[in-house]
Motif scaffolding. Structure first.
Motif, PDB file in Angstrom:
ATOM      1  N   CYS A 209       0.616  -1.398  -0.201  1.00  0.00           N
ATOM      2  CA  CYS A 209       0.125   0.386  -0.209  1.00  0.00           C
ATOM      3  C   CYS A 209       0.416   1.070  -0.263  1.00  0.00           C
ATOM      4  O   CYS A 209       0.301   2.405  -0.730  1.00  0.00           O
TER       5      CYS A 209
ATOM      6  N   GLN B 290     -13.030   1.746   0.706  1.00  0.00           N
ATOM      7  CA  GLN B 290     -12.407   2.370  -0.685  1.00  0.00           C
ATOM      8  C   GLN B 290     -12.255   3.451  -0.274  1.00  0.00           C
ATOM      9  O   GLN B 290     -11.130   4.202  -0.487  1.00  0.00           O
TER      10      GLN B 290
ATOM     11  N   GLU C 195      -8.438   2.752  -1.006  1.00  0.00           N
ATOM     12  CA  GLU C 195      -7.998   2.985  -2.124  1.00  0.00           C
ATOM     13  C   GLU C 195      -7.585   4.069  -2.653  1.00  0.00           C
ATOM     14  O   GLU C 195      -6.937   4.153  -3.568  1.00  0.00           O
ATOM     15  N   ASP C 196      -9.420   4.543  -2.321  1.00  0.00           N
ATOM     16  CA  ASP C 196      -9.420   6.654  -2.906  1.00  0.00           C
ATOM     17  C   ASP C 196      -7.760   7.150  -2.671  1.00  0.00           C
ATOM     18  O   ASP C 196      -7.157   7.956  -2.992  1.00  0.00           O
TER      19      ASP C 196
ATOM     20  N   LYS D 191      -4.281   5.729  -1.653  1.00  0.00           N
ATOM     21  CA  LYS D 191      -4.003   5.045  -2.303  1.00  0.00           C
ATOM     22  C   LYS D 191      -3.491   5.781  -3.327  1.00  0.00           C
ATOM     23  O   LYS D 191      -2.259   5.670  -3.777  1.00  0.00           O
ATOM     24  N   LEU D 192      -4.732   5.905  -4.106  1.00  0.00           N
ATOM     25  CA  LEU D 192      -4.410   6.555  -6.137  1.00  0.00           C
ATOM     26  C   LEU D 192      -3.712   8.054  -5.352  1.00  0.00           C
ATOM     27  O   LEU D 192      -3.276   8.411  -6.528  1.00  0.00           O
ATOM     28  N   GLU D 193      -4.876   8.724  -4.938  1.00  0.00           N
ATOM     29  CA  GLU D 193      -4.493  10.345  -4.630  1.00  0.00           C
ATOM     30  C   GLU D 193      -3.118  10.014  -3.868  1.00  0.00           C
ATOM     31  O   GLU D 193      -2.165  11.723  -4.009  1.00  0.00           O
TER      32      GLU D 193
ATOM     33  N   LYS E  92      -0.448   8.964  -7.178  1.00  0.00           N
ATOM     34  CA  LYS E  92      -0.062   9.335  -8.566  1.00  0.00           C
ATOM     35  C   LYS E  92       1.048  10.093  -9.196  1.00  0.00           C
ATOM     36  O   LYS E  92       1.496  10.572  -8.304  1.00  0.00           O
TER      37      LYS E  92
END
Length: 207
Positions: A104, A196, A199-200, A202-204, A207
């Motif tokens: 993560c 969720q 996961e958001d 992690k993307l944030e 990226k």
């Protein structure tokens, strides 16, 4: 990668990953199983449990005050075994987080209120080292939520500022306390919602 990225996720344990270690429902079950006066037990529990959670007394001291303050027809070992049995894994969250933790990109630290014997049992029994990098447990630091000092201590241990961490708890009071310190905080309500959010994040963050 952003210099102001999130570095640490702080998590409560009881109510998110595991059942509460010794909550009121467990005490009601104990009263029924062992033939105790629940009101008496609860009154004495409220008197001393906070002291137990910050490491001021041992589990045996707690039991001497709350349960074994007079003769019983059951043993201390039987009662302790029942206490430990109340800790169970909640559906989905812990198993998922152990896998998610592997890649993560976050360090994850617990901030939890728990007495030492129960805390040690839960960490070992449920393999919480696979989920957390460190444990800021009330019994070890002599602070308990909602004292803001426990979050400040955790941030100091992790060497992060409030805007570099995120906190999860099932109790809105503790979520709001963390928010008051400038920490981004979320109330855990169910597995899918928290999954969720993670996961958001992690993307944030990456990226």
């Amino acid at each position: 990668m952003k210099s102001d990225r999130i570095k640490i996720l702080f998590f409560d344990i009881g109510g998110i990953l595991l059942s509460n270690g010794w909550g009121h429902e467990s005490r009601k079950l104990a009263a029924k199983k062992f033939g105790l006066d629940y009101e008496e037990v609860n009154s004495l529990h409220n008197f001393i449990f906070n002291v137990y959670e910050i490491g001021g007394v041992t589990l045996d001291d707690y039991l001497d005050t709350v349960i074994f303050n007079h003769e019983r027809n059951f043993t201390r070992e039987d009662f302790k075994a029942f206490m430990y049995e109340q800790s169970v894994e909640l559906p989905d969250m812990l198993a998922w987080m152990k896998e998610w933790k592997k890649d993560c990109g976050f360090r994850i630290i617990s901030i939890n209120n728990e007495g030492k014997e129960l805390n040690d049992y839960r960490v070992k029994k449920f393999g919480l080292h696979d989920c957390f990098d460190a444990f800021v447990s009330s019994c070890e630091v002599s602070l308990r939520k909602p004292d803001p000092g426990i979050w400040k201590l955790a941030m100091g241990i992790a060497q992060v500022s409030a805007d570099q961490c995120v906190y999860f708890d099932d109790r809105i009071m503790f979520v709001n306390m963390a928010k008051g310190l400038g920490i981004r905080a979320f109330q855990h309500t169910d597995f899918q919602t928290t999954k969720q959010i993670l996961e958001d994040l992690k993307l944030e963050n990456f990226k």
